[in-house]
Design an enzyme around this catalytic site. Sequence first.
Site, PDB file in Angstrom:
ATOM      1  N   PRO A 193       0.843  -1.200   0.000  1.00 20.39           N
ATOM      2  CA  PRO A 193       0.000   0.000   0.000  1.00 20.39           C
ATOM      3  C   PRO A 193       0.875   1.244   0.000  1.00 20.39           C
ATOM      4  CG  PRO A 193       0.110  -0.932   2.208  1.00 20.39           C
ATOM      5  CD  PRO A 193       0.849  -1.885   1.303  1.00 20.39           C
ATOM      6  N   CYS A 229       3.444   3.407   8.668  1.00 19.68           N
ATOM      7  CA  CYS A 229       3.716   4.653   7.951  1.00 19.68           C
ATOM      8  C   CYS A 229       4.546   5.593   8.823  1.00 19.68           C
ATOM      9  CB  CYS A 229       2.410   5.325   7.547  1.00 19.68           C
ATOM     10  SG  CYS A 229       2.660   6.887   6.678  1.00 19.68           S
ATOM     11  N   LYS A 267       0.574  -4.211   9.339  1.00 25.71           N
ATOM     12  CA  LYS A 267       1.861  -3.791   8.783  1.00 25.71           C
ATOM     13  C   LYS A 267       2.550  -2.881   9.789  1.00 25.71           C
ATOM     14  CE  LYS A 267       4.004  -2.189   4.483  1.00 25.71           C
ATOM     15  NZ  LYS A 267       4.906  -1.095   4.880  1.00 25.71           N
ATOM     16  N   GLY A 308      10.859  -3.952   2.271  1.00 22.89           N
ATOM     17  CA  GLY A 308      11.923  -2.965   2.362  1.00 22.89           C
ATOM     18  C   GLY A 308      13.097  -3.282   1.457  1.00 22.89           C
ATOM     19  N   ASP A 309      13.310  -2.425   0.456  1.00 22.52           N
ATOM     20  CA  ASP A 309      14.476  -2.516  -0.438  1.00 22.52           C
ATOM     21  C   ASP A 309      14.534  -3.810  -1.238  1.00 22.52           C
ATOM     22  OD1 ASP A 309      15.087  -0.099   0.676  1.00 22.52           O
ATOM     23  OD2 ASP A 309      16.892  -0.758   1.735  1.00 22.52           O
ATOM     24  N   GLY A 312       7.115  -2.324  -2.779  1.00 23.42           N
ATOM     25  CA  GLY A 312       6.472  -1.034  -2.920  1.00 23.42           C
ATOM     26  C   GLY A 312       7.135  -0.157  -3.950  1.00 23.42           C
TER      27      GLY A 312
END
Length: 321
Positions: free
Chosen positions: A16, A100, A139, A201-202, A224
């Site tokens: 998201p 977030c 998350k 992540g990454d 993402g």
Amino acid sequence: MRIGQYQLRNRLIAAPMAGITDRPFRTLCYEMGAGLTVSEMMSSNPQVWESDKSRLRMVHVDEPGIRTVQIAGSDPVEMADAARINVESGAQIIDINMGCPAKKVNRKLAGSALLQYPDLVKSILIGVVNAVDVPVTLKIRTGWAPEHRNCVEIAQLAEDCGIQALTIHGRTRACLFNGEAEYDSIRAVKQKVSIPIIANGDITNPHKARAVLDYTGADALMIGRAAQGRPWIFREIQHYLDTGELLPPLPLAEVKRLLCTHVRELHDFYGQAKGYRIARKHVSWYLQEHAPDDQFRRTFNAIEDASEQLEALEAYFENFA
């Protein structure tokens, strides 16, 4: 991988991202191989639900795959109500945002700011899980600062509260998106809980995807930013996980087809008066590799008409023919 009663078609999930993972983008990621796509973050504050932006985000029908909606907020009652309303609107999985790092979100004690308050986390999780009859996922980040990584504690709490799957971004709130993601924390969580763990992540290429899965033992990966302008990354990664071989670069003709289709869908979804503005950032991401001097992107961003955008893209790709 399963989330509650739902069997995902693979282990790759489109993350998201506010202002990005709207229905056109989610649909494209699914067509390009994502096993699951998650909506943009929906505020639990009912005062904003009547805005045009929120109304579009609450449309969950007529899209492929398992409809997964992320909600954000800090009030347990509001979060439970938001979950119920989104399920009534067609959501099949509810995801709770506690990852977030944006100041605008954290100032309201939402997103990753909640990681500092396990008791409030527990109240929110129990409230949402009890409010709906669909799977609820969560998350998070690894903690709120490098010296305060509490993701193992939060993961165990989440499992006890009935969360069906947990996504962990390998940075803390304080890290924002700076530096590199770390996967030791995700690996530690995987060893402590039995619910599915999704690493995030990454994860930018097939080799990195394989390495993160192997190191963390995660059940799935969430991708993402690497999918911005490159939604076919899901297909590339899945092919590599299945075969150990890399797909050849996507032909330029296919890039053109996907980009033009995406832009048209944005025009249709938002209306031509707004869609052309939304399209600008996506076109910029698609063409980073092909238009490194930025000249075309600057010209494109000055266009204020939907049909002229499509004409400009046709002309741009003709130069490569």
